[in-house]
Design a protein around this motif. Structure first.
Motif, PDB file in Angstrom:
ATOM      1  N   SER A   1       0.735  -1.266   0.119  1.00 31.17           N
ATOM      2  CA  SER A   1      -0.175   0.010  -0.097  1.00 31.17           C
ATOM      3  C   SER A   1       1.016   1.224  -0.072  1.00 31.17           C
ATOM      4  O   SER A   1       0.649   2.282  -0.659  1.00 31.17           O
ATOM      5  N   GLY A   2       1.901   1.337   1.066  1.00 30.05           N
ATOM      6  CA  GLY A   2       2.807   2.615   0.941  1.00 30.05           C
ATOM      7  C   GLY A   2       3.637   2.708  -0.386  1.00 30.05           C
ATOM      8  O   GLY A   2       3.542   3.867  -0.870  1.00 30.05           O
ATOM      9  N   LEU A   3       4.260   1.579  -0.728  1.00 33.70           N
ATOM     10  CA  LEU A   3       4.963   1.800  -2.104  1.00 33.70           C
ATOM     11  C   LEU A   3       4.182   2.143  -3.218  1.00 33.70           C
ATOM     12  O   LEU A   3       4.555   3.167  -4.142  1.00 33.70           O
ATOM     13  N   SER A   4       2.734   1.454  -3.323  1.00 37.76           N
ATOM     14  CA  SER A   4       2.146   1.884  -4.518  1.00 37.76           C
ATOM     15  C   SER A   4       1.482   3.397  -4.264  1.00 37.76           C
ATOM     16  O   SER A   4       1.442   4.117  -5.790  1.00 37.76           O
ATOM     17  N   GLN A   5       1.407   3.782  -3.175  1.00 32.94           N
ATOM     18  CA  GLN A   5       1.088   5.126  -3.059  1.00 32.94           C
ATOM     19  C   GLN A   5       2.220   6.077  -3.531  1.00 32.94           C
ATOM     20  O   GLN A   5       2.209   7.100  -4.347  1.00 32.94           O
ATOM     21  N   GLN A   6       3.359   5.582  -2.886  1.00 29.42           N
ATOM     22  CA  GLN A   6       4.739   6.570  -3.466  1.00 29.42           C
ATOM     23  C   GLN A   6       4.938   6.571  -4.780  1.00 29.42           C
ATOM     24  O   GLN A   6       5.236   7.470  -5.513  1.00 29.42           O
TER      25      GLN A   6
ATOM     26  N   ASN B   1       2.688   6.084  -6.975  1.00 33.40           N
ATOM     27  CA  ASN B   1       1.478   6.726  -7.743  1.00 33.40           C
ATOM     28  C   ASN B   1       0.656   5.522  -8.585  1.00 33.40           C
ATOM     29  O   ASN B   1      -0.047   5.902  -9.751  1.00 33.40           O
ATOM     30  N   ILE B   2       0.665   4.390  -8.008  1.00 34.29           N
ATOM     31  CA  ILE B   2      -0.220   3.382  -8.802  1.00 34.29           C
ATOM     32  C   ILE B   2      -1.180   2.636  -7.916  1.00 34.29           C
ATOM     33  O   ILE B   2      -0.846   2.656  -6.551  1.00 34.29           O
ATOM     34  N   SER B   3      -2.284   2.440  -8.315  1.00 35.40           N
ATOM     35  CA  SER B   3      -3.216   1.880  -7.386  1.00 35.40           C
ATOM     36  C   SER B   3      -2.703   0.247  -6.574  1.00 35.40           C
ATOM     37  O   SER B   3      -1.811  -0.270  -7.176  1.00 35.40           O
ATOM     38  N   ARG B   4      -3.070   0.308  -5.204  1.00 41.73           N
ATOM     39  CA  ARG B   4      -2.758  -0.813  -4.798  1.00 41.73           C
ATOM     40  C   ARG B   4      -2.756  -2.165  -5.472  1.00 41.73           C
ATOM     41  O   ARG B   4      -1.977  -3.147  -5.459  1.00 41.73           O
ATOM     42  N   SER B   5      -4.125  -2.533  -5.632  1.00 46.72           N
ATOM     43  CA  SER B   5      -4.221  -3.686  -6.274  1.00 46.72           C
ATOM     44  C   SER B   5      -3.651  -3.949  -7.608  1.00 46.72           C
ATOM     45  O   SER B   5      -3.112  -5.179  -8.003  1.00 46.72           O
TER      46      SER B   5
END
Length: 468
Positions: free
Chosen positions: A382-387, A389-393
């Motif tokens: 979750s944290g890396l996907s936000q960093q 700029n990609i959705s977590r799924s």
């Protein structure tokens, strides 16, 4: 005869290297073996050794500790490191301690023995080749407008000067060092000498003709040393087969080779793994500039490239992102950059085999390197996907498809792999190791470790350091 000492805690490895390699063909002789660094130091006290092959992960005294000791006690001793594929950090330390070459045990096959020894012998002779005694005019000032030096970047085989000059008057020529000569003519007309030397370039592999100006009032010894320093520090980077004549003034500020700093090595590693240099010219140019600004000598550059390739393959060889191959040998930066361009093509082709865009592939690679560079940090998908700029799924799906493991599986895998290195190469406590790989609970770390390896950390360390 080059005297060789083999240091490895695995008796079979020692005996295999000692008996299988064609040492005599390269004027080498194995004079001893040692199972750890302490025994190696004892051997060095009793018998002279020119070349030491040492493992990094050993009980009692590790290879790194041994290198530090021999650097102080035996500064003339040349060292080749025996490595495992995951020893990236220790390779970097070995590079800083002056290792002249690296042998990956997992790649050491019978058909490669001769190639490996040839490479080591070339490096060794390049470092220790003797210089012919200068003529009696060694300390007499030079009164010629120019001195010419023809230097071959090819150090693999000794070259002989192939032609006799036909200029009028006396021509002074002698060998500066292996595959390097210099001339001065005792008459005023220099053109015939220059044109004949230029014409001879095609007969000497990888050669360059240096036209030295501002040589007046300098001794032959000073000129010889200047040519040697220029060849090592500048010509390696200046060589271009399309432009093989270089005019250079001896008054130019001398360019000195540098010792690689951690921050510079880390900057190149970051560019290699975290920028899309394989797909964008601007990032490629930035990477090349970082390499050349370091001004590493050939041995240091070889070590850096080797480390980058090993780390890449350690991370991606078993994934859809593919394996890259190490450069077999090089005599100039021109050849290194050619290899870098070919490597970019290989990486691009691997990327094209996936169904994802280059931006997504780059994001996953960047996530992998962020995790690898800071194992103490408990990164989440979750944290890396936000960093990034990609959705977590979507990030989780891409990560699994490209890396062959879920994010959580990969996170546990790299932490356990790093902890294995700590267990074998340090004497630190299990708690210390657990913290360094992101686990604050020693018992939980031990449970994860046993689930993935079948052994407790203490059992793994004991087994890895046991008598073989």
């Amino acid at each position: 005869m080059i005297k060789v000492l083999i240091v490895d805690d695995d008796k079979l490895v020692r005996k295999g290297i000692s008996s299988a390699m064609p040492w005599s063909e390269f004027n080498m002789e194995v004079v001893g073996e040692a199972s750890n660094g302490a025994k190696a130091l004892d051997f060095l006290k009793s018998q002279p050794v020119d070349l030491m092959l040492t493992d990094l992960a050993m009980p009692v005294m590790s290879g790194i500790e041994l290198m530090r000791a021999t650097k102080q006690l035996y500064p003339e001793l040349h060292i080749v490191v025996l490595t495992l594929h995951q020893d990236f950090d220790y390779i970097q330390e070995a590079l800083r301690l002056g290792a002249i070459d690296y042998i990956a045990k997992v790649q050491l096959e019978k058909e490669q023995f001769e190639h490996v020894l040839h490479r080591i012998h070339t490096r060794l002779t390049g470092l220790t080749s003797s210089i012919r005694k200068m003529p009696s005019t060694n300390e007499i000032n030079v009164h010629y407008p120019n001195v010419y030096a023809l230097v071959s970047q090819d150090r693999k085989s000794e070259q002989k000067w192939p032609v006799e000059l036909t200029t009028d008057g006396d021509v002074i020529r002698w060998e500066v060092e292996r595959n390097s000569w210099m001339w001065a003519a005792t008459h005023d007309e220099q053109d015939p000498l220059f044109h004949q030397l230029k014409a001879s370039l095609d007969q000497i592999p990888h050669s360059t003709l240096l036209v030295l100006s501002d040589v007046q009032e300098r001794t032959w010894s000073q000129i010889k040393n200047w040519i040697m320093n220029y060849t090592e520090a500048s010509l390696f980077y200046a060589y271009n087969p399309e432009d093989r004549v270089i005019t250079v003034s001896m008054n130019e500020e001398e360019i000195l080779l540098k010792e690689p700093q951690d921050k510079d090595i880390d900057r190149i590693k970051q560019s290699w793994f975290q920028t899309p240099w394989t797909h964008h010219d601007a990032y490629y140019s930035q990477l090349i500039k970082q390499f050349t600004s370091l001004r590493l000598n050939k041995g240091q550059l070889m070590g850096l490239l080797y480390s980058l390739v090993m780390e890449w393959n350690h991370l991606f060889a078993q994934t859809t992102l593919g394996r890259i191959s190490m450069i077999h040998g090089f005599d100039s930066w021109y050849e290194v950059e050619k290899w870098i361009k070919q490597t970019a093509i290989v990486i691009r082709k691997a990327d094209e085999q996936t169904s994802y865009s280059q931006e997504i592939i780059h994001a996953v690679k960047k996530a992998v390197m962020i995790m690898q560079d800071d194992l103490e940090q408990a990164y989440t998908a979750s944290g890396l996907s936000q960093q990034l700029n990609i959705s977590r799924s979507y990030f989780s799906q891409c990560f699994k498809d490209l890396m062959g493991k879920t994010f959580n599986e990969y996170s546990r895998f790299i932490r356990v792999e790093k902890s294995k290195e700590y267990l074998l190469n340090t004497n630190n406590t299990i708690f210390w190791i657990a913290e360094r790989v992101g686990y604050t609970d020693e018992k939980y770390f031990s449970r994860i470790f046993r689930e993935m390896t079948g052994l407790l950390p203490s059992e793994y360390r004991q087994q890895g350091r046991g008598v073989k």
